[in-house]
Design a protein around this motif. Sequence first.
Motif, short mmCIF file in Angstrom:
data_model
loop_
_atom_site.label_atom_id
_atom_site.label_comp_id
_atom_site.label_asym_id
_atom_site.label_seq_id
_atom_site.Cartn_x
_atom_site.Cartn_y
_atom_site.Cartn_z
N GLU A 148 -0.25 -0.21 16.02
CA GLU A 148 -0.82 -0.31 17.08
C GLU A 148 -1.16 -1.61 17.55
OE1 GLU A 148 -3.80 2.78 18.06
OE2 GLU A 148 -3.24 3.91 16.54
N GLN A 149 -1.82 -2.42 16.47
CA GLN A 149 -2.12 -3.84 16.61
C GLN A 149 -1.38 -4.82 16.78
OE1 GLN A 149 -5.87 -4.87 16.58
NE2 GLN A 149 -4.49 -6.50 17.40
N THR A 173 -9.24 -9.68 19.11
CA THR A 173 -10.28 -8.43 18.83
C THR A 173 -11.68 -9.06 18.48
OG1 THR A 173 -9.71 -8.63 16.72
CG2 THR A 173 -8.26 -7.18 17.71
N ASN A 178 -0.23 9.23 9.48
CA ASN A 178 -1.00 8.60 10.46
C ASN A 178 -1.63 7.48 10.17
OD1 ASN A 178 -0.23 10.69 12.46
ND2 ASN A 178 -1.60 12.38 11.41
N SER A 179 -2.11 7.24 8.83
CA SER A 179 -2.95 6.20 8.56
C SER A 179 -2.18 4.87 8.68
CB SER A 179 -3.63 6.20 7.04
OG SER A 179 -2.40 6.19 6.30
N GLN A 180 -0.69 5.11 8.95
CA GLN A 180 0.06 3.64 8.97
C GLN A 180 -0.16 3.53 10.50
OE1 GLN A 180 3.26 6.02 6.75
NE2 GLN A 180 4.20 3.86 6.74
N SER A 181 -0.44 4.39 11.48
CA SER A 181 -0.38 3.87 12.92
C SER A 181 -1.08 2.73 13.39
CB SER A 181 -0.87 5.10 13.62
OG SER A 181 -1.04 4.77 15.10
N GLU A 182 -2.34 2.61 12.80
CA GLU A 182 -3.24 1.31 13.12
C GLU A 182 -2.59 -0.02 13.14
OE1 GLU A 182 -7.85 -0.26 12.34
OE2 GLU A 182 -6.82 1.16 11.19
N THR A 183 -1.76 -0.35 11.99
CA THR A 183 -1.26 -1.50 11.91
C THR A 183 -0.16 -1.59 13.02
OG1 THR A 183 -1.23 -1.35 9.53
CG2 THR A 183 0.02 -2.88 10.15
#
Length: 736
Positions: free
Chosen positions: A383-384, A684, A376-381
Amino acid sequence: MTAATHSTLFPRVPDSADAVLEGLDPEQRAVATALHGPVCVLAGAGTGKTRAITHRIAYGVRAGILQPSSVLAVTFTNRAAGEMRGRLRQLGAVGVQARTFHSAALRQLQYFWPKAVGGPLPRLVDRKIQLVADAAAACRIRLDRGELRDVTAEIEWSKVTQTVPADYTAATAKAGRETPRDPAEIAQLYAAYEDLKRERSVIDFEDVLLLTVAVLQDRHDIAEQVRAQYQHFVVDEYQDVSPLQQRLLELWLGDRENLCVVGDASQTIYSFTGATPDHLLDFRVRHPGATVVKLVRDYRSTPQVVRLANGLLAQAKGRAADHRLELVSQRPAGPEPVFTEYTDEPAEAEGAARRIRELIGSGVPASEIAVLFRTNSQSETYEQALADAGVPYQLRGAERFFDRPEVRNAITALRAAARFGGNDALLDDAPDLPSQVRAVLSGKGWTPQPPAGSGAVRESWESLAALAHLAQDFAAANAGATLADLVVELDERAGAQHAPTVQGVTLASLHAAKGLEWDVVFLVGVAEGMMPITYAKTDEQIEEERRLLYVGVTRAREHLHLSWALARSPGGRANRRPSRFLTGLRPGSQAVAGRAGAAGAGAVERGSWTAAATAVPVQAPRRRQRTPARCRVCGRTLTDGGEMKLMRCEDCPSDMDEGLYERLREWRGEQARRSGQPAFCVFTDKTLIAIAEAVPDDEHELARIPGVGMRKLRRYGADVLALCAGRDPAEGQDQD
């Protein structure tokens, strides 16, 4: 996002038992007509297992062989149970119970607790992590947030494997399980956790199964009452049952054998929770007279995707691999899987987002695209990257569709319109059901055209758009349907949690993607250390990682993209390499001999290698060579994404131009209002801070700031540079 079926239309209820069997292939028909004794269905990915077992139940009910109230179908997620209920309803098998193990057990426990124990059932806690934290405090053991999660997972594993605190240390040693802390310490925390539950008169999720098992074991009269109610059992995803769930199933069955199990040992991916395929693989040992049916006709994926999936399993080892199924695609040929190598993770995310935007532009619905990753930690990249590309997305595991406020409000409005539609001016110019629904939704602020960007506004629009599409499909399948008929349909779907398709690219972990499928799948981060994950050490753990990748591959219907990055961050050491699982399957890698007995195991057609010697993604514009990102204040190498945007350490002093920052924020707000998208989709906060600190003089300097990118440079560059120079942005400067 869709589950096992690709159609959103409303099929008509079959008019007879024989009509239920129409359209089934020979193996599916064999499943549907095997209504007596033990049945084991070995079903490969995309072979229509849910179709086979729901038609089996429906055929039995419609033929008068099975009483609906005597059938209990169990699966592992509320979504899967809801889909099963929806399909059974469409097949005319109303009244069949389709539940998860936990919901079925909880229903029985609530009913029998006063009789078996007395008094009300203890309160069920939604989240046990706070109790674990309190247990740690009582033991004077300090746990950080990550350790709390890990210890909680260990307690859950212990309970589903029926391991008590006193036996935890020995059980983990026997299982070869790596523990996050000293086993004796976890055993102490586990015991304290159980004590706290008793003191507070609460139970947890696993206790529901444990207590139901205890009641059925101790009270034969209650067990016989349950067995008198349920005569026939169907278990989906049987490869994922835990020892505790298997024990409960045995107690439900008693000495009877009216049991149908469905599973695929090659899709066992939850062993860390206590799941084991042994019950599936040993089914014929426990039930020597069982009927066994193998489903290998893959209706989901193209031959190219299936070939890669079969190639992955051809290299597998272990007991599950010995029972693997060789899939045979039933679809026309499609494009080859695409393998892409990137310089670093941000470049990989940007490449995926760019390709997704092209696919959407070519007509592929966003809801038919998924990005799947290992953690799940890979999601942020991603998402951005998708937000920067203006691509709408949804995170798998978000709020359930019918629980969303905008959906609840819309259904309330549709119900009111159905009741008083004759007096509603909104419906005056709406001659048919779809136009009536669109008119009602317009009264809730919905428009036929989507808002720009992503975020909450876009998500709300997508939810209402899904209702509009649902109304159109419903009207096409039910001539003369009224608004009142649609409201009844929506109420039934809400009760079954049978949600319509929501537009937006799906971001999900590989575990969360199980049971789903899309036209286009991007498997990202397929590199050593991530796939297999770095903490997978034993042969069994490595093979489970292979099966996890297999699950990811088989989610794709037509287009499959696999990618990896040579470095984690821009300018970092390029010391990563593609996953060992791709050896022999991607061009340029040495072939590995397939396992004996696997038909066509060695005949793996190689895919399209899209990385040149410069490791540039396919169709990507030429990129400048990245150098290590360093703090411009202290010179330290930066690895955190937020710090790289600022180009300095978080705790290093800032020389930000406060006035410029406020002007940039005001300008950003105006841009967001003008385009109807969230402010962060423009820039951002960290990017604005970086701009206000660097105060660039020209496009070259502005482009060097992380978070700007070429698309935003073209669209907003002139405005930003004007603000940095102390001028007002040019009126109307908003080019795409």
